[in-house]
Design a protein around this motif. Structure first.
Motif, mmCIF file in Angstrom:
data_model
loop_
_atom_site.group_PDB
_atom_site.id
_atom_site.type_symbol
_atom_site.label_atom_id
_atom_site.label_comp_id
_atom_site.label_asym_id
_atom_site.label_seq_id
_atom_site.Cartn_x
_atom_site.Cartn_y
_atom_site.Cartn_z
ATOM 1 N N PHE A 73 3.147 6.294 -38.296
ATOM 2 C CA PHE A 73 2.132 6.178 -37.251
ATOM 3 C C PHE A 73 2.651 6.535 -35.859
ATOM 4 C CE2 PHE A 73 0.747 3.474 -40.697
ATOM 5 C CZ PHE A 73 -0.596 3.791 -40.808
ATOM 6 N N LEU A 74 3.935 6.808 -35.734
ATOM 7 C CA LEU A 74 4.521 7.184 -34.453
ATOM 8 C C LEU A 74 5.366 8.442 -34.625
ATOM 9 C CD1 LEU A 74 5.739 3.712 -33.091
ATOM 10 C CD2 LEU A 74 3.675 4.949 -32.416
ATOM 11 N N ILE A 75 5.572 9.141 -33.523
ATOM 12 C CA ILE A 75 6.435 10.316 -33.491
ATOM 13 C C ILE A 75 7.684 9.956 -32.712
ATOM 14 C CG2 ILE A 75 6.648 12.722 -32.762
ATOM 15 C CD1 ILE A 75 3.592 12.837 -32.716
ATOM 16 N N ASN A 76 8.824 10.357 -33.217
ATOM 17 C CA ASN A 76 10.090 10.094 -32.529
ATOM 18 C C ASN A 76 10.461 11.289 -31.671
ATOM 19 O OD1 ASN A 76 12.582 9.326 -31.675
ATOM 20 N ND2 ASN A 76 13.521 9.200 -33.693
ATOM 21 N N HIS A 77 10.528 11.087 -30.349
ATOM 22 C CA HIS A 77 10.933 12.155 -29.438
ATOM 23 C C HIS A 77 12.442 12.079 -29.244
ATOM 24 C CE1 HIS A 77 7.162 13.933 -28.100
ATOM 25 N NE2 HIS A 77 6.644 12.732 -28.161
ATOM 26 N N GLN A 78 13.155 12.906 -29.977
ATOM 27 C CA GLN A 78 14.602 12.889 -29.855
ATOM 28 C C GLN A 78 15.203 14.292 -29.850
ATOM 29 O OE1 GLN A 78 16.284 10.959 -33.258
ATOM 30 N NE2 GLN A 78 15.192 12.226 -34.727
ATOM 31 N N ASN A 79 14.385 15.316 -30.020
ATOM 32 C CA ASN A 79 14.924 16.669 -30.053
ATOM 33 C C ASN A 79 15.034 17.246 -28.647
ATOM 34 O OD1 ASN A 79 12.144 16.646 -29.847
ATOM 35 N ND2 ASN A 79 11.904 18.645 -30.792
ATOM 36 N N ILE A 80 15.694 18.365 -28.536
ATOM 37 C CA ILE A 80 15.896 19.078 -27.283
ATOM 38 C C ILE A 80 16.520 18.145 -26.249
ATOM 39 C CG2 ILE A 80 14.858 20.739 -25.718
ATOM 40 C CD1 ILE A 80 12.377 20.705 -27.488
ATOM 41 N N THR A 81 17.620 17.511 -26.629
ATOM 42 C CA THR A 81 18.297 16.567 -25.758
ATOM 43 C C THR A 81 19.540 17.213 -25.167
ATOM 44 O OG1 THR A 81 17.528 14.694 -27.064
ATOM 45 C CG2 THR A 81 19.417 14.317 -25.651
ATOM 46 N N PHE A 82 19.669 17.154 -23.844
ATOM 47 C CA PHE A 82 20.827 17.740 -23.193
ATOM 48 C C PHE A 82 21.664 16.702 -22.455
ATOM 49 C CE2 PHE A 82 17.591 21.154 -23.173
ATOM 50 C CZ PHE A 82 18.210 21.972 -24.089
ATOM 51 N N PHE A 83 21.081 15.533 -22.193
ATOM 52 C CA PHE A 83 21.784 14.539 -21.413
ATOM 53 C C PHE A 83 22.467 13.535 -22.329
ATOM 54 C CE2 PHE A 83 18.146 15.855 -18.745
ATOM 55 C CZ PHE A 83 18.882 16.523 -17.787
ATOM 56 N N LYS A 84 23.720 13.247 -22.060
ATOM 57 C CA LYS A 84 24.496 12.364 -22.924
ATOM 58 C C LYS A 84 23.903 10.964 -22.985
ATOM 59 C CE LYS A 84 28.802 14.879 -22.032
ATOM 60 N NZ LYS A 84 30.162 14.811 -21.449
ATOM 61 N N GLU A 85 23.272 10.521 -21.885
ATOM 62 C CA GLU A 85 22.773 9.161 -21.823
ATOM 63 C C GLU A 85 21.290 9.060 -22.184
ATOM 64 O OE1 GLU A 85 23.598 7.854 -17.905
ATOM 65 O OE2 GLU A 85 25.743 8.201 -18.050
ATOM 66 N N SER A 86 20.693 10.147 -22.618
ATOM 67 C CA SER A 86 19.266 10.115 -22.906
ATOM 68 C C SER A 86 18.986 9.216 -24.106
ATOM 69 C CB SER A 86 18.740 11.525 -23.189
ATOM 70 O OG SER A 86 19.364 12.061 -24.323
ATOM 71 N N THR A 87 17.838 8.570 -24.101
ATOM 72 C CA THR A 87 17.463 7.664 -25.179
ATOM 73 C C THR A 87 16.179 8.152 -25.834
ATOM 74 O OG1 THR A 87 16.256 6.279 -23.604
ATOM 75 C CG2 THR A 87 18.535 5.679 -24.082
ATOM 76 N N ASN A 88 16.017 7.780 -27.095
ATOM 77 C CA ASN A 88 14.812 8.155 -27.823
ATOM 78 C C ASN A 88 13.649 7.265 -27.403
ATOM 79 O OD1 ASN A 88 16.574 9.784 -29.127
ATOM 80 N ND2 ASN A 88 16.547 8.664 -31.057
ATOM 81 N N HIS A 89 12.466 7.772 -27.585
ATOM 82 C CA HIS A 89 11.300 6.917 -27.479
ATOM 83 C C HIS A 89 10.268 7.421 -28.474
ATOM 84 C CE1 HIS A 89 9.396 10.067 -24.989
ATOM 85 N NE2 HIS A 89 8.260 9.492 -25.326
ATOM 86 N N TYR A 90 9.259 6.618 -28.695
ATOM 87 C CA TYR A 90 8.257 6.928 -29.702
ATOM 88 C C TYR A 90 6.882 7.021 -29.050
ATOM 89 C CZ TYR A 90 11.998 5.404 -32.844
ATOM 90 O OH TYR A 90 13.200 5.274 -33.493
ATOM 91 N N GLU A 91 6.031 7.852 -29.643
ATOM 92 C CA GLU A 91 4.650 7.981 -29.196
ATOM 93 C C GLU A 91 3.737 7.952 -30.409
ATOM 94 O OE1 GLU A 91 3.907 11.423 -26.888
ATOM 95 O OE2 GLU A 91 5.142 10.787 -25.200
ATOM 96 N N ALA A 92 2.472 7.644 -30.166
ATOM 97 C CA ALA A 92 1.500 7.614 -31.255
ATOM 98 C C ALA A 92 1.214 9.018 -31.756
ATOM 99 C CB ALA A 92 0.204 6.964 -30.782
ATOM 100 N N LEU A 93 0.845 9.114 -33.024
ATOM 101 C CA LEU A 93 0.388 10.394 -33.549
ATOM 102 C C LEU A 93 -0.777 10.912 -32.720
ATOM 103 C CD1 LEU A 93 0.388 9.785 -37.404
ATOM 104 C CD2 LEU A 93 1.770 11.451 -36.180
ATOM 105 N N HIS A 94 -1.615 9.984 -32.296
ATOM 106 C CA HIS A 94 -2.807 10.346 -31.526
ATOM 107 C C HIS A 94 -3.283 9.076 -30.825
ATOM 108 C CE1 HIS A 94 -6.949 11.718 -30.734
ATOM 109 N NE2 HIS A 94 -6.459 12.933 -30.838
ATOM 110 N N LEU A 95 -3.843 9.218 -29.636
ATOM 111 C CA LEU A 95 -4.325 8.055 -28.891
ATOM 112 C C LEU A 95 -5.316 7.243 -29.715
ATOM 113 C CD1 LEU A 95 -4.544 6.416 -26.270
ATOM 114 C CD2 LEU A 95 -6.277 8.043 -25.489
ATOM 115 N N SER A 96 -6.152 7.915 -30.487
ATOM 116 C CA SER A 96 -7.162 7.203 -31.270
ATOM 117 C C SER A 96 -6.540 6.349 -32.374
ATOM 118 C CB SER A 96 -8.168 8.187 -31.869
ATOM 119 O OG SER A 96 -7.516 9.139 -32.669
ATOM 120 N N THR A 97 -5.337 6.702 -32.844
ATOM 121 C CA THR A 97 -4.681 5.851 -33.843
ATOM 122 C C THR A 97 -4.265 4.522 -33.217
ATOM 123 O OG1 THR A 97 -2.508 6.847 -33.426
ATOM 124 C CG2 THR A 97 -3.842 7.822 -35.173
ATOM 125 N N LEU A 98 -3.880 4.553 -31.943
ATOM 126 C CA LEU A 98 -3.574 3.301 -31.240
ATOM 127 C C LEU A 98 -4.835 2.455 -31.101
ATOM 128 C CD1 LEU A 98 -1.173 4.346 -28.315
ATOM 129 C CD2 LEU A 98 -0.588 3.498 -30.587
#
Length: 453
Positions: free
Chosen positions: A405-430
């Protein structure tokens, strides 16, 4: 004097023999006296300018051309996530484009991806805002533009392009991002990367994804860029959630009241709206005949499937239910999707789940799956109220992500200290998850009341 010399200046610009602007001042040092006792002005060189186009390596390649090739190698590897919901599913090709666009102005003209950089009113757009609903392909389009630049597509002619997810920028500056990307591709000297971009600012494209995730307190450097105080000659594409600038009415957003203060062109992402495009998209997963049959079965709620993410859910339904029936309404669709995602995810993890499991069947007490989804629904409701659609990587969030039910935003990372976060598949699913939490609480209270009487 050498044409490579730069002098401290009072604002006077002098064109050198190489057509490079120099800044010069009238700094005077005493070196000799003339017959009248006056001092003779002598200009003293302060530093040397690097000419990246003329600084050649051992193979005769200009420094900036080498940097460009390294950037293109990086972005040519961009790919869309594999659709893992179907056992025999295939990758979506980033080279293909299904998303439909329109100009967000009085004309509301439909445009192609090749028209994004075209002039409006005889003026080349420098700052372009691209808006879309969650799940409509903003990040996909941003990645495709970087990929197309790397593949030398004719519609995107820039010397350099930088794809920068703003969620990863945090308190760093744009220059920090350039340096990190340069390090990522093996550039030897940080100052060289900055100098190259400075020299070619007019021919540089910045692709910023996630403008709606930027906080003014943490991201002043981005707003300086948007207000054309930094790299004013560079072209910037800015991706954000639709309605961002209408959410707060008269309040200023990031210190800017109107989009016209920083963007020259505004484009809306419509998703995949035409029946033909939907069929082509589904043909990525199924034979043409099956794709046509699916379109026929979802005809009553066709607009719901303007979202590419929702179209990608159809294989889950087919894998779980084997057949796809007609959806009578959106509520029925969401119930099917929630049940199918749960069944698919549990089986994929090797966990037992009843074939006839129904999330929406309540019998006196909630089962563990219903409890988890109810907790997610309450969190989703709070996120909607706070207008904060990012989810941190805690235990509940990771579980909901694994359930699909969520998407993991972890690709295209260039910063060593960057952290992952998650978003809904779609606002309506929330929204549906929040409604489920209210419903399950109502059911629990109802059974308690019945027991008391």
């Amino acid at each position: 004097m050498s044409t490579n010399d730069k002098y401290e200046g009072s604002g006077v610009q002098i064109e050198s023999a190489r057509n490079v602007s120099f800044t010069v001042n009238n700094q005077i040092i005493k070196s000799a006296a003339n017959e009248k006792g006056d001092t003779a002005p002598v200009r003293r060189p302060i530093q040397r300018i690097k000419f990246c186009c003329e600084d050649l390596d051992s193979d005769g390649n200009a420094q900036c051309d080498v940097f460009k090739k390294k950037l293109q190698r990086l972005y040519s590897t961009l790919a869309l996530p594999k659709v893992a919901w179907v056992k025999d599913g295939r990758d979506l090709s980033i080279a293909k484009h299904f998303i439909e666009l329109k100009l967000n102005n009085e004309s509301e003209e439909s445009i192609e991806i090749e028209d994004i950089f075209k002039s409006e009113n005889d003026m080349k757009p420098i700052k372009i805002l691209i808006e879309g609903q969650p799940g409509f392909g903003k990040t996909t389009l941003a990645a495709k533009l970087a990929y197309d630049w790397a593949m030398n597509q004719p519609y995107i002619k820039f010397k350099f392009a930088f794809f920068i997810p703003l969620r990863e920028l945090q308190q760093r500056s744009i220059r920090d991002a350039i340096i990190e990307i340069a390090n990522h591709i093996g550039s030897k000297d940080d100052t060289d990367a900055i100098q190259i971009v400075d020299n070619h600012a007019k021919d540089t494209l910045f692709i910023f994804d996630g403008l709606d995730e930027v906080s003014l307190a943490k991201q002043k450097t981005i707003m300086e860029f948007l207000q054309k105080e930094m790299y004013s000659d560079a072209t910037a594409l800015l991706f954000c959630r639709a309605g961002l600038f209408e959410l707060r009415n008269e309040e200023q957003l990031f210190g800017i009241t109107h989009t016209r203060n920083f963007c020259d062109k505004r484009i809306s992402i419509l998703g995949i709206t035409s029946v033909e495009s939907k069929q082509q998209f589904l043909s990525t997963f199924f034979p043409q005949a099956i794709a046509e049959n699916i379109i026929e079965n979802i005809s009553s709620v066709l607009e719901l499937f303007d979202s590419p993410l929702f179209l990608m859910m159809i294989p889950v339904i087919i894998e779980t239910n084997k057949i796809i029936g007609e959806f009578t309404n959106k509520t029925e669709f969401y119930k099917i999707i929630f049940n199918c995602l749960l069944k698919h995810s549990y089986r994929k993890r090797g966990e037992d789940i009843d074939t006839n499991f129904d999330l929406f069947c309540y019998d006196e007490t909630a089962n563990p799956i219903q409890t988890t989804m109810s907790e997610f629904g309450k969190l989703a409701a709070q996120k909607i109220i706070d207008n904060e659609l990012k989810f941190d990587g805690d235990k509940l969030t990771r579980e909901i992500y694994e359930l699909g039910f969520l998407i993991n935003h972890q690709n295209i990372t260039f910063f060593k200290e960057s952290t992952n976060h998650y978003e809904a598949l779609h606002l309506s699913t929330l929204e549906f998850a929040a409604a489920f939490a209210i419903w399950i609480d109502f059911k629990a209270q109802k059974f308690k009341f019945i027991k008391k009487i």
